[in-house]
Scaffold this motif. Structure first.
Motif, PDB file in Angstrom:
ATOM      1  N   THR A   3      98.484 -54.564   9.267  1.00 39.90           N
ATOM      2  CA  THR A   3      97.241 -54.722  10.008  1.00 39.90           C
ATOM      3  C   THR A   3      96.817 -56.185   9.934  1.00 39.90           C
ATOM      4  O   THR A   3      97.376 -56.969   9.165  1.00 39.90           O
ATOM      5  CB  THR A   3      96.137 -53.855   9.411  1.00 39.90           C
ATOM      6  N   ASP A   4      95.788 -56.536  10.692  1.00 40.55           N
ATOM      7  CA  ASP A   4      95.297 -57.915  10.638  1.00 40.55           C
ATOM      8  C   ASP A   4      94.771 -58.253   9.240  1.00 40.55           C
ATOM      9  O   ASP A   4      94.941 -59.391   8.775  1.00 40.55           O
ATOM     10  CB  ASP A   4      94.199 -58.127  11.679  1.00 40.55           C
ATOM     11  N   TYR A   5      94.165 -57.278   8.578  1.00 43.45           N
ATOM     12  CA  TYR A   5      93.685 -57.528   7.209  1.00 43.45           C
ATOM     13  C   TYR A   5      94.855 -57.765   6.262  1.00 43.45           C
ATOM     14  O   TYR A   5      94.863 -58.726   5.487  1.00 43.45           O
ATOM     15  CB  TYR A   5      92.847 -56.356   6.710  1.00 43.45           C
ATOM     16  N   GLU A   6      95.867 -56.891   6.312  1.00 47.16           N
ATOM     17  CA  GLU A   6      97.014 -57.026   5.405  1.00 47.16           C
ATOM     18  C   GLU A   6      97.763 -58.328   5.639  1.00 47.16           C
ATOM     19  O   GLU A   6      98.174 -58.997   4.688  1.00 47.16           O
ATOM     20  CB  GLU A   6      97.945 -55.823   5.581  1.00 47.16           C
ATOM     21  N   TYR A   7      97.926 -58.686   6.910  1.00 51.34           N
ATOM     22  CA  TYR A   7      98.603 -59.936   7.232  1.00 51.34           C
ATOM     23  C   TYR A   7      97.799 -61.135   6.721  1.00 51.34           C
ATOM     24  O   TYR A   7      98.342 -62.027   6.063  1.00 51.34           O
ATOM     25  CB  TYR A   7      98.810 -60.058   8.746  1.00 51.34           C
ATOM     26  N   SER A   8      96.513 -61.131   7.020  1.00 49.15           N
ATOM     27  CA  SER A   8      95.670 -62.263   6.610  1.00 49.15           C
ATOM     28  C   SER A   8      95.586 -62.375   5.099  1.00 49.15           C
ATOM     29  O   SER A   8      95.551 -63.489   4.554  1.00 49.15           O
ATOM     30  CB  SER A   8      94.269 -62.111   7.205  1.00 49.15           C
ATOM     31  N   LYS A   9      95.573 -61.243   4.412  1.00 50.43           N
ATOM     32  CA  LYS A   9      95.553 -61.263   2.949  1.00 50.43           C
ATOM     33  C   LYS A   9      96.807 -61.953   2.415  1.00 50.43           C
ATOM     34  O   LYS A   9      96.738 -62.772   1.488  1.00 50.43           O
ATOM     35  CB  LYS A   9      95.454 -59.836   2.408  1.00 50.43           C
ATOM     36  N   ALA A  10      97.956 -61.639   3.006  1.00 46.88           N
ATOM     37  CA  ALA A  10      99.206 -62.283   2.578  1.00 46.88           C
ATOM     38  C   ALA A  10      99.177 -63.780   2.869  1.00 46.88           C
ATOM     39  O   ALA A  10      99.567 -64.599   2.028  1.00 46.88           O
ATOM     40  CB  ALA A  10     100.392 -61.629   3.286  1.00 46.88           C
ATOM     41  N   ILE A  11      98.693 -64.151   4.048  1.00 45.91           N
ATOM     42  CA  ILE A  11      98.652 -65.566   4.442  1.00 45.91           C
ATOM     43  C   ILE A  11      97.698 -66.357   3.559  1.00 45.91           C
ATOM     44  O   ILE A  11      98.055 -67.409   3.001  1.00 45.91           O
ATOM     45  CB  ILE A  11      98.250 -65.699   5.921  1.00 45.91           C
ATOM     46  N   VAL A  12      96.475 -65.878   3.430  1.00 45.38           N
ATOM     47  CA  VAL A  12      95.454 -66.627   2.695  1.00 45.38           C
ATOM     48  C   VAL A  12      95.809 -66.717   1.214  1.00 45.38           C
ATOM     49  O   VAL A  12      95.738 -67.794   0.610  1.00 45.38           O
ATOM     50  CB  VAL A  12      94.068 -65.985   2.898  1.00 45.38           C
ATOM     51  N   ALA A  13      96.228 -65.591   0.623  1.00 48.09           N
ATOM     52  CA  ALA A  13      96.573 -65.587  -0.801  1.00 48.09           C
ATOM     53  C   ALA A  13      97.811 -66.430  -1.065  1.00 48.09           C
ATOM     54  O   ALA A  13      97.875 -67.176  -2.047  1.00 48.09           O
ATOM     55  CB  ALA A  13      96.789 -64.158  -1.282  1.00 48.09           C
ATOM     56  N   GLY A  14      98.821 -66.328  -0.192  1.00 48.85           N
ATOM     57  CA  GLY A  14     100.052 -67.085  -0.387  1.00 48.85           C
ATOM     58  C   GLY A  14      99.860 -68.577  -0.238  1.00 48.85           C
ATOM     59  O   GLY A  14     100.374 -69.365  -1.033  1.00 48.85           O
ATOM     60  N   CYS A  15      99.096 -68.972   0.764  1.00 49.86           N
ATOM     61  CA  CYS A  15      98.819 -70.404   0.947  1.00 49.86           C
ATOM     62  C   CYS A  15      98.011 -70.939  -0.229  1.00 49.86           C
ATOM     63  O   CYS A  15      98.292 -72.031  -0.739  1.00 49.86           O
ATOM     64  CB  CYS A  15      98.064 -70.635   2.253  1.00 49.86           C
ATOM     65  N   LYS A  16      97.024 -70.177  -0.666  1.00 45.47           N
ATOM     66  CA  LYS A  16      96.204 -70.598  -1.812  1.00 45.47           C
ATOM     67  C   LYS A  16      97.074 -70.763  -3.055  1.00 45.47           C
ATOM     68  O   LYS A  16      96.943 -71.739  -3.797  1.00 45.47           O
ATOM     69  CB  LYS A  16      95.108 -69.569  -2.056  1.00 45.47           C
ATOM     70  N   GLN A  17      97.986 -69.829  -3.266  1.00 45.07           N
ATOM     71  CA  GLN A  17      98.885 -69.905  -4.415  1.00 45.07           C
ATOM     72  C   GLN A  17      99.750 -71.162  -4.367  1.00 45.07           C
ATOM     73  O   GLN A  17     100.025 -71.788  -5.407  1.00 45.07           O
ATOM     74  CB  GLN A  17      99.778 -68.660  -4.448  1.00 45.07           C
ATOM     75  N   ALA A  18     100.139 -71.552  -3.163  1.00 41.66           N
ATOM     76  CA  ALA A  18     100.991 -72.741  -2.994  1.00 41.66           C
ATOM     77  C   ALA A  18     100.188 -74.032  -2.906  1.00 41.66           C
ATOM     78  O   ALA A  18     100.762 -75.105  -2.759  1.00 41.66           O
ATOM     79  CB  ALA A  18     101.856 -72.582  -1.748  1.00 41.66           C
ATOM     80  N   GLY A  19      98.866 -73.923  -2.981  1.00 41.21           N
ATOM     81  CA  GLY A  19      98.040 -75.129  -2.985  1.00 41.21           C
ATOM     82  C   GLY A  19      97.636 -75.634  -1.622  1.00 41.21           C
ATOM     83  O   GLY A  19      97.191 -76.775  -1.492  1.00 41.21           O
ATOM     84  N   THR A  20      97.782 -74.794  -0.574  1.00 40.21           N
ATOM     85  CA  THR A  20      97.348 -75.204   0.759  1.00 40.21           C
ATOM     86  C   THR A  20      96.297 -74.206   1.260  1.00 40.21           C
ATOM     87  O   THR A  20      95.593 -73.591   0.472  1.00 40.21           O
ATOM     88  CB  THR A  20      98.541 -75.321   1.725  1.00 40.21           C
ATOM     89  N   ILE A  21      96.193 -74.047   2.565  1.00 40.41           N
ATOM     90  CA  ILE A  21      95.172 -73.154   3.114  1.00 40.41           C
ATOM     91  C   ILE A  21      95.690 -72.502   4.384  1.00 40.41           C
ATOM     92  O   ILE A  21      96.511 -73.084   5.107  1.00 40.41           O
ATOM     93  CB  ILE A  21      93.863 -73.926   3.380  1.00 40.41           C
ATOM     94  N   GLY A  22      95.218 -71.291   4.647  1.00 34.05           N
ATOM     95  CA  GLY A  22      95.626 -70.572   5.843  1.00 34.05           C
ATOM     96  C   GLY A  22      94.471 -70.396   6.813  1.00 34.05           C
ATOM     97  O   GLY A  22      93.334 -70.167   6.395  1.00 34.05           O
ATOM     98  N   PHE A  23      94.759 -70.530   8.098  1.00 29.08           N
ATOM     99  CA  PHE A  23      93.816 -70.167   9.149  1.00 29.08           C
ATOM    100  C   PHE A  23      94.001 -68.685   9.457  1.00 29.08           C
ATOM    101  O   PHE A  23      95.131 -68.174   9.415  1.00 29.08           O
ATOM    102  CB  PHE A  23      94.092 -70.970  10.416  1.00 29.08           C
ATOM    103  N   THR A  24      92.935 -67.987   9.791  1.00 30.71           N
ATOM    104  CA  THR A  24      93.044 -66.592  10.203  1.00 30.71           C
ATOM    105  C   THR A  24      92.620 -66.455  11.655  1.00 30.71           C
ATOM    106  O   THR A  24      92.013 -67.357  12.233  1.00 30.71           O
ATOM    107  CB  THR A  24      92.190 -65.674   9.314  1.00 30.71           C
ATOM    108  N   GLY A  25      92.940 -65.306  12.245  1.00 33.81           N
ATOM    109  CA  GLY A  25      92.783 -65.132  13.679  1.00 33.81           C
ATOM    110  C   GLY A  25      91.601 -64.290  14.106  1.00 33.81           C
ATOM    111  O   GLY A  25      90.725 -63.921  13.324  1.00 33.81           O
ATOM    112  N   ASP A  26      91.610 -63.944  15.384  1.00 28.69           N
ATOM    113  CA  ASP A  26      90.553 -63.195  16.053  1.00 28.69           C
ATOM    114  C   ASP A  26      91.254 -62.399  17.150  1.00 28.69           C
ATOM    115  O   ASP A  26      92.437 -62.607  17.419  1.00 28.69           O
ATOM    116  CB  ASP A  26      89.523 -64.186  16.627  1.00 28.69           C
ATOM    117  N   GLY A  27      90.552 -61.489  17.774  1.00 32.64           N
ATOM    118  CA  GLY A  27      91.208 -60.728  18.822  1.00 32.64           C
ATOM    119  C   GLY A  27      90.283 -59.795  19.560  1.00 32.64           C
ATOM    120  O   GLY A  27      89.054 -59.909  19.469  1.00 32.64           O
ATOM    121  N   VAL A  28      90.878 -58.857  20.273  1.00 32.91           N
ATOM    122  CA  VAL A  28      90.123 -58.009  21.197  1.00 32.91           C
ATOM    123  C   VAL A  28      89.175 -57.044  20.487  1.00 32.91           C
ATOM    124  O   VAL A  28      88.254 -56.524  21.102  1.00 32.91           O
ATOM    125  CB  VAL A  28      91.075 -57.212  22.116  1.00 32.91           C
TER     126      VAL A  28
END
Length: 341
Positions: free
Chosen positions: A100-125
């Motif tokens: 889902t968008d939540y599960e995907y964003s959780k992986a992106i945000v947490a993974g980028c944070k762990q690696a010392g960077t940052i993730g953008f998240t999306g929007d939709g219909v």
């Protein structure tokens, strides 16, 4: 887990719409929307990748070396690499049922944070395509950047207030989504925005505001006039307008016009650390990467996202060593050869 494991795991997902090609270049998936391809002929996506390949690097190992510093300070924070995950929303129609968008964003945000960077998240219909990723950002110490589609002003401000409540570091709008076919098919009220429209929105928040989807000097100047903190040079991965130039082709003139008055990010076809090095040499402050991050999230969750970020970051550092750059400030056009740009 290694990067090969991530790719193999992603390939085994039964309904995964991404083909997980050996090179993510848009040639196999062209025209696949919903899906991950470029619009129409797919030429804009393909050109993003091909034009980056045309830029070559000048090797230089005769210099006084020190420990390479690949970090960047932006939004009042310091990040290990100038490498961020681009926003992707509406995951199920475009990628498949696994996340889902939540599960995907959780992986992106947490993974980028762990690696010392940052993730953008999306929007939709659907509202949850924005609010669920925003919840994932909150759960990770608000280290994430939510991206708002160019909805009607009232809807934009509602999302902006929600982002402020989560104390995010910045907020973005992918203005080029005004032409996104999947939104048009859903009858959602997205539209282009005037300078006055954007100024009213930007003035309504104290958060740094980034406008994503700038492809001309004229557009960059309009974003600057509206008060944007930064822009993303982007053609939406080739998904909104066929036959555009590659982002790297338009980057140099935009950099020259902006002259350091806004932060400049770029996405589109960046696939390895040397690609990152090339666009930094052309004047970008940082990069966003989209589809490969999706593969990392689907194939390895937050661990895969962190591993992919480190892979790209290490390639950047290796390239800096081999071109005589001890830090990001030393990266300039002297390290590249541009036959066609």
């Amino acid at each position: 887990m290694n990067y090969r494991d991530i790719l193999e795991n992603a390939k085994r997902i039964s309904d995964f719409k991404c083909k997980v090609c050996p090179e993510c270049n848009g040639k196999v998936c062209k025209g696949e929307i919903p899906g991950v391809g470029g619009k129409g002929s797919g030429s804009a996506f393909i050109r993003n990748v091909d034009q980056l390949k045309e830029i070559k690097l000048n090797m230089d190992t005769l210099y006084e070396a020190s420990k390479v510093d690949s970090s960047i300070e932006i939004f009042g924070k310091r990040f290990k690499y100038p490498i961020f995950a681009a926003p992707i929303g509406g995951l199920i129609p475009c990628y498949g049922e696994k996340l889902t968008d939540y599960e995907y964003s959780k992986a992106i945000v947490a993974g980028c944070k762990q690696a010392g960077t940052i993730g953008f998240t999306g929007d939709g219909v659907k509202d949850e395509y924005f609010m669920d990723p925003l919840r994932a950002i909150e759960e990770n110490d608000s280290v994430g950047i939510p991206t708002i589609k160019p909805w009607k002003k009232e809807e934009v401000l509602k999302r902006l207030r929600s982002a402020e409540e989560k104390n995010v570091v910045a907020v973005a709008m992918d203005i080029d989504a005004a032409g996104l076919a999947i939104l048009a098919q859903a009858g959602k009220p997205v539209s282009p925005k005037s300078v006055d429209d954007l100024k009213e929105i930007i003035d309504a928040t104290k958060l740094p505001f980034i406008i994503k989807g700038i492809m001309t000097v004229k557009g960059a100047r309009k974003a600057m006039e509206a008060g944007a903190h930064g822009i993303v040079v982007s053609n939406h991965g080739g998904r909104v307008l066929d036959h555009t130039l590659a982002t790297v082709e338009v980057l140099p003139q935009i950099v020259a016009a902006v002259k350091g008055r806004m932060k400049i990010f770029i996405d589109g076809g960046i696939r390895n650390g040397l690609d990152v090095l090339k666009v930094l040499a052309l004047g970008a402050d940082a990069v966003l990467i989209g589809r490969p991050y999706a593969v990392a999230a689907y194939g390895g969750g937050s661990e895969g996202v962190a591993l992919y970020t480190e892979k790209i970051g290490k390639e950047l550092v290796e390239g800096m060593i081999m071109t005589g750059c001890n830090n990001l400030k030393e990266i300039n056009q002297d390290i590249i050869f541009r036959p066609s740009i």
